[in-house]
Write an enzyme that holds these catalytic residues in place. Sequence first.
Site, PDB file in Angstrom:
ATOM      1  N   LYS A   1       0.933  -1.083   0.051  1.00 49.18           N
ATOM      2  CA  LYS A   1      -0.296  -0.055  -0.054  1.00 49.18           C
ATOM      3  C   LYS A   1       0.940   1.018   0.046  1.00 49.18           C
ATOM      4  O   LYS A   1       0.651   2.187  -0.889  1.00 49.18           O
ATOM      5  CB  LYS A   1      -0.687  -0.171   1.169  1.00 49.18           C
ATOM      6  N   ASN A   2       1.845   1.334   0.928  1.00 48.11           N
ATOM      7  CA  ASN A   2       2.609   2.621   1.046  1.00 48.11           C
ATOM      8  C   ASN A   2       3.357   2.902  -0.208  1.00 48.11           C
ATOM      9  O   ASN A   2       3.729   4.067  -0.756  1.00 48.11           O
ATOM     10  CB  ASN A   2       3.412   2.411   2.379  1.00 48.11           C
TER      11      ASN A   2
ATOM     12  N   CYS B   1      -5.684   8.381   9.000  1.00 50.26           N
ATOM     13  CA  CYS B   1      -5.799   7.934  10.358  1.00 50.26           C
ATOM     14  C   CYS B   1      -5.384   8.963  11.440  1.00 50.26           C
ATOM     15  O   CYS B   1      -4.243   9.527  11.132  1.00 50.26           O
ATOM     16  CB  CYS B   1      -5.054   6.646  10.495  1.00 50.26           C
TER      17      CYS B   1
ATOM     18  N   ARG C   1      -9.042   0.363   4.314  1.00 48.29           N
ATOM     19  CA  ARG C   1      -8.391   1.334   3.729  1.00 48.29           C
ATOM     20  C   ARG C   1      -6.763   0.549   3.126  1.00 48.29           C
ATOM     21  O   ARG C   1      -6.154   0.976   2.321  1.00 48.29           O
ATOM     22  CB  ARG C   1      -7.710   2.315   4.776  1.00 48.29           C
TER      23      ARG C   1
ATOM     24  N   ARG D   1       0.158  15.667  12.768  1.00 45.17           N
ATOM     25  CA  ARG D   1       1.036  15.158  11.671  1.00 45.17           C
ATOM     26  C   ARG D   1       1.510  16.448  11.001  1.00 45.17           C
ATOM     27  O   ARG D   1       1.057  16.747   9.907  1.00 45.17           O
ATOM     28  CB  ARG D   1       0.304  14.153  10.737  1.00 45.17           C
TER      29      ARG D   1
ATOM     30  N   ASP E   1       3.777   0.875  12.004  1.00 45.90           N
ATOM     31  CA  ASP E   1       2.578   0.230  11.756  1.00 45.90           C
ATOM     32  C   ASP E   1       2.332  -1.283  12.212  1.00 45.90           C
ATOM     33  O   ASP E   1       1.533  -2.000  11.779  1.00 45.90           O
ATOM     34  CB  ASP E   1       2.515   0.095  10.170  1.00 45.90           C
TER      35      ASP E   1
HETATM   36  C1  UD1 Z   1       4.583   7.349   9.283  1.00 43.30           C
HETATM   37  C2  UD1 Z   1       5.963   6.178   9.474  1.00 43.30           C
HETATM   38  C3  UD1 Z   1       5.582   4.987   8.490  1.00 43.30           C
HETATM   39  C4  UD1 Z   1       4.252   4.674   8.769  1.00 43.30           C
HETATM   40  C5  UD1 Z   1       3.115   5.838   8.747  1.00 43.30           C
HETATM   41  C6  UD1 Z   1       1.721   5.389   9.219  1.00 43.30           C
HETATM   42  C7  UD1 Z   1       8.136   6.329  10.032  1.00 43.30           C
HETATM   43  C8  UD1 Z   1       9.461   7.026   9.949  1.00 43.30           C
HETATM   44  N1  UD1 Z   1       7.317   6.635   9.578  1.00 43.30           N
HETATM   45  O1  UD1 Z   1       5.175   7.709   7.768  1.00 43.30           O
HETATM   46  O2  UD1 Z   1       6.522   3.925   8.675  1.00 43.30           O
HETATM   47  O3  UD1 Z   1       3.786   3.723   7.571  1.00 43.30           O
HETATM   48  O4  UD1 Z   1       3.556   6.728   9.629  1.00 43.30           O
HETATM   49  O5  UD1 Z   1       1.745   4.951  10.378  1.00 43.30           O
HETATM   50  O6  UD1 Z   1       8.146   5.241  10.726  1.00 43.30           O
HETATM   51  N2  UD1 Z   1       7.309  14.628  11.157  1.00 43.30           N
HETATM   52  C9  UD1 Z   1       7.512  15.984  11.360  1.00 43.30           C
HETATM   53  N3  UD1 Z   1       7.644  16.900  10.376  1.00 43.30           N
HETATM   54  C10 UD1 Z   1       7.063  16.549   9.101  1.00 43.30           C
HETATM   55  C11 UD1 Z   1       6.972  15.293   8.669  1.00 43.30           C
HETATM   56  C12 UD1 Z   1       7.010  14.398   9.838  1.00 43.30           C
HETATM   57  O7  UD1 Z   1       7.925  16.228  12.384  1.00 43.30           O
HETATM   58  O8  UD1 Z   1       7.233  17.570   8.104  1.00 43.30           O
HETATM   59  C13 UD1 Z   1       7.294  13.683  12.155  1.00 43.30           C
HETATM   60  C14 UD1 Z   1       5.999  13.320  12.569  1.00 43.30           C
HETATM   61  O9  UD1 Z   1       5.220  14.008  13.321  1.00 43.30           O
HETATM   62  C15 UD1 Z   1       6.309  11.578  13.026  1.00 43.30           C
HETATM   63  C16 UD1 Z   1       7.438  11.483  12.238  1.00 43.30           C
HETATM   64  O10 UD1 Z   1       8.190  12.532  11.851  1.00 43.30           O
HETATM   65  O11 UD1 Z   1       6.395  11.664  14.373  1.00 43.30           O
HETATM   66  C17 UD1 Z   1       7.464  10.359  11.091  1.00 43.30           C
HETATM   67  O12 UD1 Z   1       6.449  10.900  10.034  1.00 43.30           O
HETATM   68  P1  UD1 Z   1       6.562  10.553   8.658  1.00 43.30           P
HETATM   69  O13 UD1 Z   1       7.542   9.496   8.401  1.00 43.30           O
HETATM   70  O14 UD1 Z   1       6.640  11.841   7.775  1.00 43.30           O
HETATM   71  O15 UD1 Z   1       5.037   9.933   8.561  1.00 43.30           O
HETATM   72  P2  UD1 Z   1       4.625   9.086   7.489  1.00 43.30           P
HETATM   73  O16 UD1 Z   1       5.085   9.264   6.095  1.00 43.30           O
HETATM   74  O17 UD1 Z   1       3.044   9.149   7.801  1.00 43.30           O
END
Ligand code: UD1
Length: 431
Positions: free
Chosen positions: A22-23, A118, A399, A123, A307
């Site tokens: 998915k990702n 979710c 999803r 975020r 995850d």
């Molecule tokens: C993250 C997970 C991913 C998982 C997804 C859904 C990690 C590194 N990433 O990806 O494995 O599939 O959630 O659960 O494990 N952050 C900031 N500023 C930004 C972007 C992110 O501070 O601009 C912080 C977020 O708040 C979070 C961390 O960085 O604590 C990781 O975020 P990110 O990897 O970007 O989130 P996803 O891509 O959703």
Amino acid sequence: MEKFIINGGTPLNGEVTISGAKNAALAIIPASILCRDVCRIENLPVSISDVNYMMKALRHIGAEVKFINESTIEVDSRHVSSYVISHDMTRYLRASYYFIGALLGRFGRARVAMPGGCYLGPRPIDQHIKGFELLGAKISVEDNAIVEANSGGLFGAPIYLDVVSVGATVNIMLAACRAEGQTIIENAAKEPHIVDLANFLNSMGADIRGAGTDTIKIRGVENLHGCTYSIIPDQIEAGTFMVAAAATGGDVLIKNVIPKHLESISTKLIECGAEVEEYDEAVKVSMKGRPGRCNIKTMPHPGFPTDMQPQFAVLLALAEGTSIVSESIWSNRFRYTEQLARMGANITVDGQIAMIHGVESLKGAPVRADDLRAGAAMIIAGLAASGTTEIEDILYIDRGYEHVVEKFSNIGGDIRRVTCKDPDSEIESAG
Ligand code: UD1
């Protein structure tokens, strides 16, 4: 309203085939608009709702999406004409923000409504914005709801990410592969889907090196072309079936996987007493007797994936002894523990740490899926528990898990999807 009804207590046995990731799909679908050509995407988990929203968004900006078979689509992006993605398209889906990078790469501008998805805690997207700005785009965020990005041309730049972010790494890669000159992303995310996106973009003619390490080098190219690409297997779906096999005391061969991507999960399963056999493209997981305890700390890849945290917690809820689970990515990822408590689990949560005191068995109960992976955890708990579990809010599970009822049923799980017309009458629906 639909829900799952599970009659648990039977060990899972047999074989299951894992779908495409998915990702990876959620990054690759928007990436396909970076060329004015046709991309054929294979091993795509076509039935999950996140992928469907992404395909809807593609059509919304003028791409043609053709279904070739149940796991292959063709995206013709020759006539993509709009750089605007409205709130209707983004409200259900976090990954819709990848259209900012993709549209910037294609048109040098983008207007994308802030995404949904979710709720796992705040975020932020500051690292995405920082990356786009370093590439030369001007970014404004209107009313905290719409991101507007404009550039008179993108220029490669060194970009250091303050936190390891999958989303920011993907978005910067998408924009940078059409920028002039070289971009170097330092402290990049290393998840398997980052490597898959780089491989897809390289198949389109991009020049990306180092994906899968902390440093990704992207030399911008003027044009990208169509390609045929097969998405990697889903690491988290595979992990979910591995844990389900262990939690039910079963024996399951999980096919179409890349065992290397599953190492952090396999290692922890073995620590809990499961047997994990690796083959070229499959893993077999079996568990005899009660699982042992272990501690888990979620980390960016190659650490234990956030995850997989809720699903693994179900196994630990049944383990002998006390386990500590630390969540280091998201601040609000333990809501599911309240649902597990209804089934008899003994878990105390303090901030981002959960102490799980293993119990001998769980009992079926009415529960809800708080989010995608929490929902997967409820399925595992329901399958491992004695009696009947009803899971509500299963739209979250849809999803990210393709044919989830069929896949669990085929390995002996007693799980049904029912449509509730009113609280007193239930009609079984397909799927
Ligand atoms: C993250 C997970 C991913 C998982 C997804 C859904 C990690 C590194 N990433 O990806 O494995 O599939 O959630 O659960 O494990 N952050 C900031 N500023 C930004 C972007 C992110 O501070 O601009 C912080 C977020 O708040 C979070 C961390 O960085 O604590 C990781 O975020 P990110 O990897 O970007 O989130 P996803 O891509 O959703």
